[in-house]
Design a protein around this motif. Structure first.
Motif, mmCIF file in Angstrom:
data_model
loop_
_atom_site.group_PDB
_atom_site.id
_atom_site.type_symbol
_atom_site.label_atom_id
_atom_site.label_comp_id
_atom_site.label_asym_id
_atom_site.label_seq_id
_atom_site.Cartn_x
_atom_site.Cartn_y
_atom_site.Cartn_z
ATOM 1 N N ASP A 1 81.041 75.335 43.229
ATOM 2 C CA ASP A 1 80.451 76.974 43.393
ATOM 3 C C ASP A 1 79.248 77.026 44.208
ATOM 4 O OD1 ASP A 1 82.481 77.614 41.557
ATOM 5 O OD2 ASP A 1 81.391 77.415 39.904
ATOM 6 N N GLY B 1 80.072 77.699 47.645
ATOM 7 C CA GLY B 1 80.509 79.127 47.923
ATOM 8 C C GLY B 1 78.963 80.044 47.717
ATOM 9 N N ASP B 2 78.176 79.745 46.881
ATOM 10 C CA ASP B 2 76.938 80.380 46.934
ATOM 11 C C ASP B 2 76.186 80.083 48.161
ATOM 12 O OD1 ASP B 2 77.384 80.826 44.334
ATOM 13 O OD2 ASP B 2 76.153 79.663 43.377
ATOM 14 N N SER C 1 77.140 79.960 51.177
ATOM 15 C CA SER C 1 77.708 80.727 52.166
ATOM 16 C C SER C 1 77.174 82.063 52.420
ATOM 17 C CB SER C 1 79.295 80.717 52.124
ATOM 18 O OG SER C 1 79.669 81.556 51.030
#
Length: 218
Positions: free
Chosen positions: A164, A167-168, A170
């Motif tokens: 995760d 994704g953070d 990004s």
């Protein structure tokens, strides 16, 4: 019309509205430790304490680190518009009290929020003049080491947090400034410099960020 000296005096001492600083980071980047160090360095800052439904950790104090509430209480607060922002992160809810932040800003206090990127998006929409800061780890290896160093999560949870976190990270380009938490003391000084008005020096557009981001996001 003549203004009496007494009235003029009252106007002259009226405080300007405070500034809002929003700090976000992937889990394990050292955000909480940096915020605590920044608050010690800049005691004039006011910290907005978030509400959360996640379990309280052994080293945490209710109403100092978070307002720990149950799911029902949190949902009622969200439904009645009590939050400036709120999000679900790792199966738990987090939210920032609208009344708490507005009261501090109106008093002329500079306020610091420690939230995730989802909350930062909501804050920017509600208060576009806020100053947003994203903290990056120096490497994926350092991120994993910090997550394991907590000794409070299982291997399965750590693996999920690492996934995760990609994704953070990004969302880094959505922020005004970016700080790399490689050396803790330097990162704290960088945050203090941003609060003092040196945002441009830590702009997300500086070219030296690109090689690090390529490694972190690949």
């Amino acid at each position: 019309m003549t203004v009496s000296p007494r009235c003029a005096g009252k106007e002259s001492v009226k405080k300007l509205r405070g500034q809002l600083f929003v700090i976000a980071a992937p889990s394990g980047a050292g955000k909480t430790s940096l915020v605590r160090a920044l608050m010690q360095h800049r005691p004039d800052l006011r910290f907005s304490i978030s509400y959360t439904t996640r379990p309280q950790r052994p080293n945490e104090v209710d109403k100092r680190d978070y307002f720990f509430v149950d799911e029902r209480t949190f949902e009622q607060m969200a439904a009645t518009g009590k939050f400036l922002e709120h999000a679900r992160v790792f199966d738990h809810h987090y939210g920032t009290s609208k009344a708490q932040v507005e009261a501090l800003l109106e008093q002329g206090e500079n306020v610091l929020l420690e939230i995730d990127w989802q909350g930062a998006q909501q804050i920017r929409r509600a208060m576009p003049t806020c100053h947003s800061i994203f903290i990056l780890p120096p490497s994926r290896e350092a991120l994993e080491q910090r997550l394991r160093g907590r000794q409070s999560d299982s291997d399965e949870v750590i693996a999920r947090r690492l996934r995760d976190s990609i994704g953070d990270m990004s969302h880094w380009a959505e922020f005004d400034a970016v700080v790399i938490n490689d050396d803790f003391g330097q990162a704290t000084s960088d945050l203090a410099a941003i609060v003092a008005g040196e945002t441009r020096r830590f702009s997300r557009q500086r070219p030296e960020l690109r090689p690090l981001l390529d490694r972190l996001l690949s």
